[in-house]
Design an enzyme around this catalytic site. Structure first.
Site, mmCIF file in Angstrom:
data_model
loop_
_atom_site.group_PDB
_atom_site.id
_atom_site.type_symbol
_atom_site.label_atom_id
_atom_site.label_comp_id
_atom_site.label_asym_id
_atom_site.label_seq_id
_atom_site.Cartn_x
_atom_site.Cartn_y
_atom_site.Cartn_z
ATOM 1 N N ASP A 72 51.489 -82.377 -4.832
ATOM 2 C CA ASP A 72 50.168 -81.778 -4.941
ATOM 3 C C ASP A 72 49.164 -82.659 -5.670
ATOM 4 O OD1 ASP A 72 51.302 -79.581 -3.753
ATOM 5 O OD2 ASP A 72 51.807 -78.645 -5.652
ATOM 6 N N CYS B 274 52.806 -85.703 -9.520
ATOM 7 C CA CYS B 274 54.045 -85.521 -8.755
ATOM 8 C C CYS B 274 54.690 -86.875 -8.452
ATOM 9 C CB CYS B 274 53.768 -84.777 -7.451
ATOM 10 S SG CYS B 274 53.151 -83.092 -7.661
ATOM 11 N N CYS C 271 51.544 -69.658 -26.281
ATOM 12 C CA CYS C 271 51.443 -69.324 -24.853
ATOM 13 C C CYS C 271 50.211 -69.992 -24.269
ATOM 14 C CB CYS C 271 51.359 -67.808 -24.687
ATOM 15 S SG CYS C 271 51.080 -67.310 -22.986
ATOM 16 N N CYS D 217 48.260 -69.481 -21.852
ATOM 17 C CA CYS D 217 47.368 -68.749 -20.946
ATOM 18 C C CYS D 217 45.907 -69.152 -21.136
ATOM 19 C CB CYS D 217 47.542 -67.247 -21.157
ATOM 20 S SG CYS D 217 46.696 -66.249 -19.911
ATOM 21 N N ASP E 58 25.649 -95.432 1.768
ATOM 22 C CA ASP E 58 25.535 -95.948 3.131
ATOM 23 C C ASP E 58 24.082 -95.752 3.567
ATOM 24 O OD1 ASP E 58 26.343 -96.806 5.775
ATOM 25 O OD2 ASP E 58 26.207 -94.703 6.354
ATOM 26 N N ASP F 248 45.805 -64.870 -28.273
ATOM 27 C CA ASP F 248 45.868 -65.408 -26.911
ATOM 28 C C ASP F 248 44.885 -64.702 -25.988
ATOM 29 O OD1 ASP F 248 47.296 -67.164 -24.930
ATOM 30 O OD2 ASP F 248 47.627 -65.199 -24.018
#
Length: 713
Positions: free
Chosen positions: A9, A13, A361, A363, A405, A690
């Site tokens: 992806d 990776c 966490c 999030c 261009d 959080d």
């Protein structure tokens, strides 16, 4: 050996797979191309590592793998991505099914929690376990392969930690959001690869091969050899690079050069695969095989550019290299040190350690960047600014040089009549009327421009008879009993006597970058007048360039057109230029610019695709070719040059928002991390830290929806 890899992806990776492979004995020269999904490596003979071991380790990392069918792939075949994987819809993929399944579980859990509170947490827990399992397995595999602190590890520990202390709903949300992010990256990666397939489709699948006796037969293009003779009829695409050995015509070379005006071609001229034959019948001697033709080289350039481009890694992935081990170490020390060193209560410090895991966490941190990016992308879409993902949106704001261009980007891409010059007793309207009459039966872009100009001026166009054409040179017709022609200056010299004054007028117009057509009375061998045409700059081009200059961004025009035309346009717009460039020349110049600048490229043609991919960020005009739109990182759907400045401003506003979000997310967590360690706050405050940070970054990101564009344009 060569393998086809599925499920990559982003550039990270590539790093994960390479890090795992280089640790395996007997493997060397690992080369992984993200754009084509091809892995090449050298496996030592007699090595303990077998091909099956390579496939096993790659699959354990969460990617699909198969041995490439063609172990001798060429530049022309590397674009053949397996049709099965390319045709899958997002919900048919492994990640798509996972997101759909988690979504169903989440919805069921919320419904259960609403109507049966005692059972809702169990469904949330099931969603966490089902969703986090593949990430845990992948995290453990990555750890064994040399990447212990991956984003998968961070997310897995955070989700399981939240589940362990009873916050199943929070844990399920983390897993679901992470899964959605992975799916969106997968979809974006597939769209990026579609550009290479579109490039390959420019060359026809078959060609008309001529045998020594003049017989004709259709053969696959891949079967053509150097020195074969092929027949190219009007309307056909050329199947190969080569040289004309019989016939003359005008060729639309815009797939190669990007220029809108067809080029006259005759005996001995070179032609390129993918060009469109407009009028005459040609016989071409093949000069290069399919694997080496111009389109295949462009494909190879795009693949190389996409493989070498290193998009900015996701912020959370980079930060987790330090954030994950630091937080896990602090949590472990919080649990172990007080009881062991000071005889403190185990339950109290386990509770505090788990609270730290919940504070850790990700999030809010995971949302800090995507929330701003999503709002920025939405604000851009409202203005017709299509950006393909967060990496592109981030980079655009950092560019300090933009290459444009010319044709179809800074200019309208269509020739227009700029001058009508009458000789002798003729007047302006008569020259335009007669020329439009002669050109009325032609489909050539210059002819259509002359006819449209006459109609726009409400000039009567008389009927023409006996219309004919000399391919690539002139159009002929009889108008009101007069034998007339509209042709190039070179053709005019051969059929009429031009005075020195007329030559001077032609040269003056050509020096202004204009294409000159001569209206001729062929019976009397006299020139009646001149018509000059030029592809004019877009109305908003100069305003856009001025705004970019005010923003500290320098601009340059890169074009395959001739120097005179380029100089005239660049001087009018007040910018630097480089002319008569082939695709590889543009790449060379962009590479030179990238040594000292962050560079964007704006284009619209197929020939611009390698440059769009090579630049730090590629921007396509919305009216451009599909290939340019697929290859580019962003597209201006309303075809306005001023939108380039809007795009830069939007990116800068988004990046400022991201920085604010990161401060909010980490600042709140830092404060509550300290208060939790010292016992001032408990688990419920950790949850609030959080969720509060998540709310803050979301609300802050929504401010981007009010983006109105760059002031003054």
């Amino acid at each position: 050996m060569q393998f086809h890899i599925e499920g990559m992806d982003c550039a990270s990776c590539v790093g994960k797979i390479e890090a795992a492979l280089v640790r395996m004995p007997g493997i060397s020269d690992v080369r992984l191309n993200f754009a084509t999904e091809k892995l090449e490596l050298t496996l030592a003979s007699g090595s303990a590592t077998q091909p099956g071991d390579i496939e096993t380790i790659i699959k354990s990392l969460g990617f699909g793998v198969s041995v490439a069918a063609d172990q001798s792939a060429t530049a022309g075949s590397v674009s053949e991505i397996p049709a099965a994987s390319a045709s899958l819809r997002w919900w048919q993929t492994r990640r798509g099914r996972q997101v759909v399944g988690l979504g169903i579980l989440m919805g069921t859990a919320y419904a259960m929690a609403l109507f049966f509170p005692d059972y809702g947490q169990w469904v949330f827990a099931a969603a966490v376990l089902a969703g986090v399992f593949p990430f845990v397995r992948q995290a453990l595999t990555l750890a064994r392969a040399g990447s212990p602190f991956s984003i998968e590890m961070l997310m897995s520990v955070a989700a399981l930690g939240a589940l362990f202390i009873g916050e199943a709903e929070e844990a399920a949300a983390v897993v679901f959001l992470f899964s959605v992010g992975e799916l969106l990256e997968s979809v974006a990666a597939g769209r990026a690869r579609a550009g290479i397939r579109a490039l390959a489709s420019l060359v026809p699948q078959s060609a008309v091969l001529l045998d020594p006796q003049g017989g004709q037969r259709n053969v696959p293009v891949a079967m053509l050899h150097v020195n074969d003779r092929v027949l190219v009829r009007p309307g056909d695409r050329l199947p190969a690079d080569g040289v004309i050995i019989e016939g003359a015509s005008s060729l639309d070379e815009s797939p190669i050069t990007g220029e809108s005006i067809p080029c006259a071609k005759a005996l001995g001229d070179s032609v390129f695969a993918g060009s469109i034959n407009i009028e005459g019948v040609l016989q071409v001697r093949v000069g290069k095989t399919t694997a080496d033709n111009t389109i295949s080289r462009i494909i190879h350039l795009v693949e190389q550019a996409q493989a070498s481009k290193s998009p900015t890694a996701r912020f959370i992935e980079q930060f987790s290299r330090y954030y994950t081990p630091a937080v896990m170490a602090i949590a472990a020390l919080t649990v172990l040190v007080p009881p062991l060193a000071m005889g403190a209560d185990w339950d109290t410090w386990i509770y505090r350690g788990l609270a730290l895991l919940l504070i850790a966490c990700p999030c809010a941190l995971v949302l800090s960047t995507p929330a701003a990016i999503a709002s920025g992308l939405a604000a851009g879409t409202r203005r017709g600014l299509l950006v393909k993902g967060g990496n592109a949106l981030e980079i655009i704001g950092r560019v300090n040089a933009i290459a444009f261009d010319k044709t179809g980007t800074l200019t309208e891409g269509k020739p227009r009549v700029t001058d009508v010059v009458a000789f002798g007793q003729q007047n302006h309207d008569e020259i335009l009327s007669l020329a439009a009459s002669v050109e009325s039966g032609s489909s050539h872009p210059l002819a259509q421009a002359i006819v449209n100009h006459a109609r726009a001026a409400n000039i009567l166009i008389p009927a023409a008879a006996q219309a004919s054409a000399t391919a690539g040179k002139a159009v002929h017709a009889t108008v009101a009993g007069r034998m007339l022609a509209v042709g190039s200056p070179v053709y005019a010299v051969g059929v009429a006597t031009l005075s020195s004054e007329q030559f001077a007028q032609i040269e003056t117009l050509q020096n202004q970058g204009k294409t000159v057509s001569v209206l001729l009375d062929e019976q009397n061998r006299a020139a009646l007048g001149l018509l000059a045409l030029r592809d004019e700059p877009r109305q908003d081009a100069q305003q856009a360039l001025s705004r970019l200059k005010a923003m500290g961004v320098r601009t340059i025009m890169l074009t395959g057109d001739n120097s005179r035309t380029a100089q005239a346009i660049a001087h009018r717009l007040g910018m630097a230029y480089k002319a008569e460039l082939l695709p590889q020349d543009k790449l060379r110049l962009l590479d030179e610019m990238k040594y000292k600048d962050k560079v964007a490229m704006v284009g619209d043609g197929i020939n611009d695709a390698p440059a769009l991919a090579t630049a730090d960020v590629g921007i396509a005009m919305g009216g451009g070719t599909d290939v340019a739109l697929e290859t580019a990182d962003a597209a201006l759907l309303k075809n306005r040059v001023t939108d380039v400045a809007h795009l830069v401003a939007l990116s800068r506003a988004t990046m400022a928002n991201i920085h604010q979000n990161v401060v909010f997310a980490l600042g709140l967590k830092g404060v509550f991390l300290l208060t939790t360690v010292f016992g001032f706050t408990g688990l419920w405050v950790a949850v609030l830290a959080d969720t509060g940070a998540t709310a803050l970054v979301t609300l802050n990101a929504l401010r981007l929806l009010r983006f109105k564009g760059t002031p003054g344009i």
